[in-house]
Structure formats: structure tokens, C-alpha cells
Design an enzyme around this catalytic site. Structure first.
Site, PDB file in Angstrom:
ATOM      1  N   ASP A 776       0.921  -1.457   0.079  1.00  0.00           N
ATOM      2  CA  ASP A 776       0.072   0.098  -0.005  1.00  0.00           C
ATOM      3  C   ASP A 776       1.154   1.343  -0.057  1.00  0.00           C
ATOM      4  O   ASP A 776       0.872   1.982  -0.229  1.00  0.00           O
ATOM      5  CB  ASP A 776      -1.000  -0.094   1.334  1.00  0.00           C
ATOM      6  CG  ASP A 776      -1.821   0.528   1.475  1.00  0.00           C
ATOM      7  OD1 ASP A 776      -2.925   1.565   0.399  1.00  0.00           O
ATOM      8  OD2 ASP A 776      -1.912   1.970   2.075  1.00  0.00           O
ATOM      9  N   LYS A 780       1.299   4.060  -3.534  1.00  0.00           N
ATOM     10  CA  LYS A 780       1.487   6.042  -2.807  1.00  0.00           C
ATOM     11  C   LYS A 780       2.560   6.263  -2.824  1.00  0.00           C
ATOM     12  O   LYS A 780       2.834   7.898  -3.665  1.00  0.00           O
ATOM     13  CB  LYS A 780       1.121   5.945  -1.178  1.00  0.00           C
ATOM     14  CG  LYS A 780      -0.478   5.450  -0.638  1.00  0.00           C
ATOM     15  CD  LYS A 780       0.215   6.006   0.933  1.00  0.00           C
ATOM     16  CE  LYS A 780      -2.454   5.288   1.397  1.00  0.00           C
ATOM     17  NZ  LYS A 780      -2.086   5.860   3.101  1.00  0.00           N
TER      18      LYS A 780
END
Ligand code: ADP
Ligand code: ASP
Ligand code: MG
Length: 920
Positions: A776, A780
Site C-alpha cells: 500500500d 502511494k
């Protein structure tokens, strides 16, 4: 054939609605008014038999309608003193539209208004009862199509007037009306039968038939006024108004001849109160004709000019002229005043509240027209007049330069194109001669100065004839290649923007085109005359209402209305819907932003609405009214609402299938807002395509909440880039979960204990491996890297996973949690080493713009470093740039959780609203 009786008589008598005879001629200055019953004669076929009956058997106090003297034996007294027509300000003209006289109750109401009107002299022009003219045209159409159902329609016409009369009148008035009505219907039946046999109706037959609606309504109204005790004369305007037909299916009033006939009529029917038929007129040869559809407004204006009246009041069913058709734009506002030119442009381009030709006769004498609502007498209406001088200067300055908008549908564009046209004199004249030969009406023309093409709009039903005429006229030029094509673009509409002040205000067209661009509406042609009162654009028919709404809200600062479709009403989506619910009223009142959620869809059910879902009970509604989810249908319904110019889809899922639709949605002009990282961190090629599309169009794609939830990370980065700063490095703690874990991984605590604590506090995904794997964070990093201009794939980012290798394959989250303590040692050692050196461990993502790479790993930071100072689950992002080289620009704060993420999405929605024109 049943036609015989009326038509075979050579002359018609018709002195409509004459005044009762004075009892004592000597006591009346208008001596010997026996001439009121004089015979008017019309040769056969010049005047069909409408007035052949007698309205007789009344005493002198009742009112004669269609009084006639079949015996034709009244001798006129030539010595009679002529009654002069008193022209000027003492006269007020009123016109009542079909809806005003649609029922007996409404006719009574009209009579009441007239009786109460304090003007010294009044002339009332009246339309047919509503729908009657349509029915009369249908009669003709059916009869000439040999469709026998015209008989039923005629019966309905009879019934409508009969029941209205029964309701309104009694005694002689009623019986006279009914006998005339029956006679008229009998005559019409005979004529229609003839039309049916012939399969054809001439124009004068048609005009004669359709005009009956006005004859009957005028009779009804004047009888009611009489019943109310007011003396009243009824005028069949075919006796007075004379028009000359023109080539373009229009008629031009002959004011001189009409004036003479009016003088004559008045001298025979002097009265201070006249009820006149709208719509119907005569040719100079006394053949009945009409002013064409909706022509009663024009009748009133012609009367206004002939009487030099003080004012013409047009009574209708709306409060006045609105800034746009109120049926299409619910936020349209009433215009207090309009100049004659503005009113003309509005009505010409489709505002059917006024017939376009109404303006010309009154403008010449500066007679104001007031449009008023018969159903709302408290509304002052719209005054159409010469623009006022310096009065109300502030008002005028504040007034929008654009007064109103109007649209015409069912048009086609014709584009005549070719290099052979350049500099060749006579091309335009040849084109428009060909168009004229087929009798088509050219509504707008546009030609760029290169002369390479001429483009014009004609009604759709005339375009076939136009294009064939052009093709045959330019056959040679087409064959020789001097003309490349004569193209027809069907299904177009015109949107006209009208305002006299546009002429002196720069930037109006810029705002107009900008509003259209923002609503993703393609303009096919443009025309602006040098008077600058009107800017006309041609758009696709299906875009027309959206275009109208978009430009209207731009100039009238009405609410920026956005139709929203929310995908994924889970944690984030649900929080967003609740925030929208709580903030909607403030946004509407303070910021003029009207956010309407038109659809909510999960993976199984969806909830749709045409006006906007009531967010105070969206959860219940979803259960009660939800239907099976269908993405295509969902998008179609959310975007298909033509009353709302802008649509946004808010994807609150983490789903790559949903993200795969963004490109298509943006292409359709649907804005996209999302906290879903899948599109921006997916395959590079798709990402670049998406961004390229976004840049070319005015369709927006916002994704602030993909990094740092509600924190302004993307916005900050974009701001730096757009203002010319150079990004060197972005480094940050991007995961709230990992932030929490390492902020609390202190002292002697075991790493696995801290993970358990984080899980229990709800900071982790259900399976903490999803956080610990670092994917995750990598997403980003890739999002920020791409935003900074790096062309990286997710696979280019090395990620240090905190999931011990042997536990990656664990079957369940529980098993993983059970096994995790076995691996505590490794991280405990790293922490001790760090601590010994005065450092802390932090799990970070880095975008190294200088070296064009990204990385996700566990790093050591000095205890004084801002990254070491974090608490809770805060995110922190440091931008090292050319401007912020010594001290990075730091954004810090809670970077996870449904509320703050939804807040980030909400702020993107408001950013969209302001891009679309909401005030700041
Ligand atoms: P009438 O029968 O009274 O002549 P019309 O139907 O001809 O009435 O005209 C009134 C209608 O015009 C209104 O009901 C309204 O729906 C429509 N209309 C279209 N554009 C406008 C506008 N800009 N302002 C007001 N009304 C408009
Ligand atoms: N009755 C006619 C029509 O409907 C004229 C009018 O009402 O203006 O066209
Ligand atoms: Mg009208």
C-alpha cells in the site's frame, strides 16, 4: 353534398357583435345608428359561411353577437355623423392566451379582471380556449388524410364549447350562442367532408377552419362581460386586420388599410370596451387567413399600434419572461424588464411566451408590453419597453449583461465546403437562392472569413429538400472538386444567449464558451451579429438542455448543481454520504453549491433517483428501494439527467475493475473523484492515457485522498510543480498503521504485541499482512513519483516487507498473528541497534526524483528528526525541493480512517464545484 347550403349563398352577413341600438336616437350624439346592422357582403369563396346565422331574438339590453340581417333590407342613413376613433393613451390592450380562457371558470376570471381594469378604454384580444387550435388543425389534418375520426374530434370541439357556454351563460345569450355554435359546427362538418373527399385542403380553407376557436372564445367572453353589466362590442378581426402573405409562410400586416378599416368599424361599433378575436385576419381580398401559430400576441400588438394604445398587456400562465424556459431550467428567474430587441431575440429563438413578431408594431410607437400571469396577480410581470435611462443605475450595473437564453430544437446544419468558394463572388447568393427556392427558413448562418465553408441551420424537416436543391445547383462544382461537400448534420439545436448589454461588456462569449466547455459540450457552429445582442451556438440536440442549464447557471449564479454517483457506500463512502448530508444545506445557502447524489451503488445493490437521494435516510432507502447493481445502468442514469449539466462519479472502493472505467467516464465528460489508488498506481500506460485525456478536456479527475487521506499531499505537490519548483525528493511515513506500530514499538515491547494492539484498536486491515507487506505504501510512492514526472511501474519500486518470509503463505490472519511472535527477534535487534545510536526505526516511502527511483523500506532517523516525533497513526510527508532545500516542506497529520479520507474526497468535490463556477 352537405356543403351546399351555406356556400351556395352568394353573400355572407356577419356584422359581429354589434352594439345594441340606442333607444332614443336623439338623445345620443351618434345619430341613426341603425347602420350597425348594415349588411357586409363577401363574395363566394372570399368569405366562407361562418356568419350566416342570425343572433336574433334579443331585447335591446342584451348583446348581439354575429348579428346579421338576412333580409338585407336596412337602409343606411348617409347623413349619419361619423364617430371618430379616439386613438391614444386612453386605450389599453389586453391579450388573454389560451390557458387564460381554458375553462368556464377561467373565462369568468378574465371577465372579472377586465371589469376591474380602470382604463378608460379597453380592447381585449382573446385566443381560442386552450388546445382548441390544436384540435382544429387536427381536424384538417385528419380530413385531408381521409381519416374519419375528424368527426369525433369535431364532436369534442362542439362539446367543449357547449359545456363551457352552459356553465357561463343563460337565457337568450346561451341560446344564441348555442344556435350559432351548432350552425358553425354543421358548416365545418360539411367543409371537412369536402376536404376528406378531395384529400386536400387549400390554405384558405384551413385558415378559415382553424380560426373558429377565436370566434367562439371571443363570443363567450363578451357575453360574460355583458352579463357582468359592462357594455361591450365584439370585433371579428377579419373585418379590420388586413395582411399580405409573404413568400415565407408569413403574413405582413397592412397597417394603412387596417387603420382605415378600423376607423370604419369603430364608426359603426363605437365602444369603450371591445372584445376582439386574436389570430384571425383577412387578405386584402377579404379571404380569411391567420397570423400563424401563436399569432394572438401579434394581433394584440397590431391593435396596440392601430389604437396608439398606452400599453399592451399579455396575460398568460407564467409570471413573465423568464431568463430561460422555466420548464427546462428550474432556477430561471423572472426578468423585470426587457428591451424590445431583447424580447424579440428571445422569442425568435424559442421563448414561446411571446410571438416574435409582437415587438415590431409596438416598438414603432414606444408602446410598452407587459407580460403578466393571470393565475398570480401579485406578480408584477415583465415590462418590455425602451431601456430606461439613468434610473436604477446601481440595479443596471449589477444586472447580468446576459438577459436570457432560449433554444430551438429539431434543426439540421448544412455545411457547404470547398476551396473553390474562396474569393468567388456570388457563392453565398447562389447557396441561399437555392435554399429560398425550396422555401426553407434559414435560422442562422455562419461563415469564417476564409470563405472555405458556409454553414447554416434550417428546420430538420426542410433539410432534405435543401440538400437536394444544393446538390443539383452545385453539381458541376462538386464534380469538378471546387466544392468538396455539402454535408448535413442532423439532430442539432440552437442555444441563443440574449442581452443588449453584451454589446458593451467584454468577456461574455468567453464565459459562455467556458461554461459549455466545462459541461463538456461540443459547439458545432457559432454566430454573433455585429449588433452583439445575441450569441448563437449550435449544439447536439441531446446536449441542448444541459448546455442551457450550464450557461444559465454561469450567468445567473444559480447553484452550481452537480449530479453525483457514489460507488462503494462502505466505510469511506458511507462517511462521505453522511458528511454530504450534514453539509448540504450550508453549501446550498452560503456557497450556491447544490450537490445531488443521484445514485449509490455497492457491488450487489444500487439506489437511483432522478432528483437526488434524500441523504437523511439513504441507508434505509438502499434497503427499501435498492435494485440489482448494474454499473452501466448506474452511470447512464446518473449522467443521463439532462437537467443537471455536470456529473461526477466518486469511486470509494479499492477496486481495480471500477478504476478501469475512469478513462471511459472522463471521455463521456463525467468527472471522477476517488480515494482508490488502483488507477494511479496501475499499469503506467493506462495511467498516462488517463492523465493525457484529463489534460485535453475540461473534465476533471481528482484523487487527493489516495495519499495521506485528507491531508493536502497531492495538492501541495501539484502547487509546487505548477509554480515552477523542482522536486528533489519526497520522503514520508505514508501508512497510518505502520506509523502507529513504530511509534509504539519502544522500550521492551515485542513487535508482535504492538501489532496485536494496533489490530485491536482497528488501525490495521483485517489481515495485518496487507499493511506489513508495504504494498500500500508502494502504491502511494508510485502515485507521488508519477505526479512528479517519473515514469515508473509499481514493480520498479523495491519494497521491504515486514511479513516474515515463512508467514507470507499462512492460511489466515489468525494463523499469521499466532506465528508472528516467533519472528520478533529480528526487529527487536534492529531497534536496539538503532536506539544505541540515538536513532528510531520508521517505515517510509521515498521518491528520489533526482535519481528517478522510489523505495519502500525501514529506515533509521535521529531522535530529533521530525519523523521521530510522531504519535498515534499520523502520516508525515517531507518535500525536499529546490525552494525547500535546507528545510523540507512538511505536511503532517492523521493520514488514515474513514472520516478523514471521506473529508479528503469531499474537499475534492468542492474543488470540482469551484472549477465549475461556484463562488469562492
Ligand atoms: P399562451 O397560451 O398564454 O399564449 P404560451 O404557451 O404561448 O401561452 O406561452 C407561455 C409559455 O411559454 C409558458 O407557459 C412557458 O412554459 C413558455 N416559455 C418558454 N420560454 C419562456 C420564457 N423564457 N419565459 C417564460 N415562459 C416561457
Ligand atoms: N390560438 C392560436 C394558436 O394556438 C393563436 C394564439 O393563441 O396565439 O396558435
Ligand atoms: Mg402564446
Amino acid at each position: 353534398m352537405a356543403f351546399a347550403s351555406p356556400i351556395s349563398s352568394s353573400y355572407y352577413l356577419h356584422n359581429l357583435c354589434s352594439k345594441p341600438l340606442p333607444r332614443d336616437p336623439n338623445s345620443n350624439p351618434r345619430k341613426n345608428l341603425t347602420k350597425l346592422n348594415k349588411i357586409r357582403t363577401f363574395p363566394l369563396l372570399h368569405r366562407p359561411p361562418i356568419c350566416s346565422s342570425q343572433w336574433e331574438g334579443r331585447d335591446s339590453s342584451t348583446f348581439n353577437i354575429f348579428s346579421s340581417v338576412a333580409s338585407a333590407d336596412i337602409v343606411l342613413d348617409e347623413t349619419v355623423e361619423k364617430v371618430q376613433l379616439p386613438k391614444g393613451d386612453t386605450w389599453s390592450i389586453h391579450k388573454f392566451g389560451g390557458t387564460c380562457v381554458g375553462t368556464s371558470e377561467r373565462i369568468r376570471n378574465v371577465a372579472d379582471i377586465i371589469v376591474k381594469d380602470g382604463s378608460e378604454r379597453k380592447l381585449v384580444v382573446v385566443s381560442a380556449m386552450s388546445k382548441v387550435t390544436d384540435m382544429m388543425y387536427a381536424l384538417i389534418f385528419k380530413a385531408q388524410s381521409r381519416d374519419d375520426s375528424y368527426i369525433t374530434t369535431l364532436d369534442a370541439v362542439l362539446e367543449k364549447h357547449k359545456s363551457t357556454a352552459l356553465d357561463l351563460l343563460d337565457g337568450d345569450g346561451l341560446s344564441s350562442f348555442l344556435s350559432q355554435l351548432h350552425q358553425d359546427i354543421g358548416n365545418l362538418k360539411a367543409m371537412l367532408r369536402a376536404i376528406c373527399i378531395a384529400g386536400h385542403a387549400t390554405e384558405s380553407f384551413s385558415d378559415f377552419v382553424v380560426g373558429h376557436g377565436e370566434l367562439w372564445s371571443a363570443q363567450l367572453l363578451s357575453s360574460v362581460i355583458q352579463k357582468n353589466g359592462l357594455d361591450c362590442n365584439c370585433m371579428d378581426t377579419r373585418d379590420v386586420l388586413v395582411v399580405n402573405p409573404t413568400s415565407s409562410n408569413q403574413v405582413d400586416p397592412d397597417f394603412l388599410e387596417s387603420g382605415k378599416r378600423l376607423e370604419k368599424w369603430y364608426s359603426e361599433n363605437p365602444s369603450n370596451m371591445i372584445v376582439a378575436t386574436g389570430f384571425i385576419v383577412s387578405t386584402p381580398q377579404n379571404i380569411p387567413t391567420t397570423l400563424k401559430r401563436d399569432g394572438s400576441d401579434f394581433s394584440a400588438a397590431i391593435m396596440g399600434a392601430l389604437f396608439r394604445a398606452r400599453q399592451v398587456t399579455i396575460w398568460t400562465d407564467v409570471d413573465g419572461v423568464y431568463s430561460a424556459d422555466p420548464r427546462k431550467v428550474s432556477e430561471a428567474v423572472i426578468l423585470k424588464t426587457l428591451s424590445y430587441q431583447e424580447a424579440w431575440e428571445m422569442s425568435y429563438f424559442g421563448a414561446n411566451v411571446l410571438h416574435p413578431r409582437t415587438i415590431i408594431p409596438v416598438m414603432k410607437y414606444d408602446i410598452p408590453i407587459v407580460i403578466r400571469n393571470i393565475f398570480n396577480l401579485s406578480a408584477p410581470g415583465t415590462m418590455i419597453c425602451r431601456p430606461a435611462g439613468s434610473e436604477d443605475e446601481i440595479d443596471q450595473r449589477l444586472e447580468s449583461p446576459v438577459k436570457g437564453f432560449a433554444t430551438i430544437d429539431n434543426l439540421a446544419l448544412v455545411n457547404v465546403e470547398g476551396t473553390g468558394m474562396v474569393g468567388v463572388p456570388g457563392t453565398a447568393s447562389a447557396i441561399f437562392n437555392a435554399v429560398k427556392d425550396v422555401g426553407a427558413n434559414v435560422i442562422m448562418i455562419s461563415q469564417a472569413s476564409s470563405e472555405h465553408s458556409v454553414c447554416f441551420a434550417v428546420p430538420e424537416n426542410e433539410v432534405k429538400a435543401v440538400s437536394s436543391a444544393l446538390e443539383s445547383r452545385f453539381r458541376q462544382a462538386l464534380d469538378a472538386g471546387r466544392l468538396s461537400q455539402i454535408a448535413v448534420i442532423p439532430n442539432c439545436s440552437i442555444l441563443a444567449t440574449v442581452g443588449q448589454k453584451m454589446a458593451s461588456t467584454p468577456g461574455v462569449s468567453a464565459s459562455l464558451f467556458n461554461a459549455l466547455a466545462k459541461a463538456n459540450i461540443n459547439i458545432r457552429a457559432i454566430a454573433q451579429g455585429c449588433s452583439e445582442y445575441n450569441i448563437t451556438v449550435v449544439v447536439k440536440r441531446e446536449d441542448c438542455i444541459r448546455a442551457l442549464r450550464a450557461v444559465h447557471s454561469r450567468f445567473y449564479l444559480s447553484r452550481t448543481t452537480i449530479a453525483m454517483g457514489i460507488i462503494g457506500p462502505g466505510l469511506i463512502g458511507g462517511a462521505l454520504l453522511d458528511q454530504l448530508r450534514d453539509q448540504a444545506a450550508v453549501l446550498k445557502e452560503k456557497f450556491n453549491i447544490d450537490l445531488r447524489v443521484m445514485g449509490i451503488t455497492g457491488s450487489r445493490t444500487m439506489l437511483l433517483s432522478d432528483v437526488g437521494i434524500d441523504l437523511s435516510k439513504w441507508r434505509d432507502l438502499q434497503v427499501e428501494k435498492g435494485e440489482t447493481a448494474d454499473m452501466q445502468k448506474f452511470v447512464q442514469r446518473v449522467h443521463g439527467n439532462h437537467f443537471i449539466p455536470n456529473t461526477v462519479i466518486v469511486d470509494c472502493t479499492a477496486d481495480s475493475y471500477v478504476a478501469s472505467h475512469y478513462h471511459d467516464w472522463l471521455r463521456q465528460g463525467i468527472h471522477v473523484i476517488t480515494p482508490n489508488k488502483k488507477a494511479n498506481s496501475g499499469p503506467l500506460e493506462q495511467y498516462l492515457k488517463l492523465r493525457a485525456l484529463q489534460r485535453q478536456s475540461y473534465t476533471h479527475y481528482f484523487y487527493e485522498a489516495t495519499v495521506g487521506a485528507g491531508l493536502p499531499i497531492i495538492k501541495t505537490l501539484q502547487g509546487l510543480l505548477e509554480t515552477g519548483d523542482k522536486i528533489l525528493r519526497i520522503e514520508g511515513i505514508f501508512s497510518g498503521t505502520l506509523s502507529y506500530i513504530f511509534n509504539n514499538f519502544v522500550g521492551t515491547r515485542a513487535f508482535s504485541d504492538v501489532v496485536v494492539e494496533a489490530k485491536e484498536a482497528g488501525y490495521t486491515e483485517p489481515d495485518p499482512r496487507d499493511d506489513l507487506s508495504g504494498t500500500d505504501v508502494a502504491r502511494k510512492v508510485i502515485i507521488l513519483a508519477r505526479e512528479s514526472g517519473l515514469k515508473l511501474e509499481l514493480s520498479d519500486i523495491p519494497v521491504q516487507s515486514l511479513v516474515p518470509e515463512p508467514l507470507k503463505a499462512s492460511a489466515s490472519a489468525e494463523e499469521f498473528m499466532q506465528q508472528l511472535p516467533k519472528f520478533d527477534q529480528d526487529l527487536a535487534k534492529q531497534r536496539q541497534d538503532a536506539e544505541a545510536a540515538g536513532d528510531v526505526l520508521r517505515y517510509v516511502g521515498v521518491v528520489d526524483v533526482v535519481n528517478q527511483k522510489g523505495i519502500v523500506e525501514l529506515r533509521r532517523y535521529k531522535k530529533e528528526h521530525p519523523f521521530a516525533q510522531l504519535s498515534g497513526s499520523d502520516n508525515i510527508i517531507a518535500f525536499m525541493t529546490q525552494r525547500y532545500e535546507k528545510q523540507p516542506l512538511i505536511v503532517r497529520g492523521p493520514g488514515a480512517g474513514a472520516e478523514v479520507t471521506a473529508g479528503g474526497v469531499f474537499s475534492d468535490i468542492l474543488r470540482l464545484a469551484s472549477y465549475l463556477g461556484a463562488p469562492s
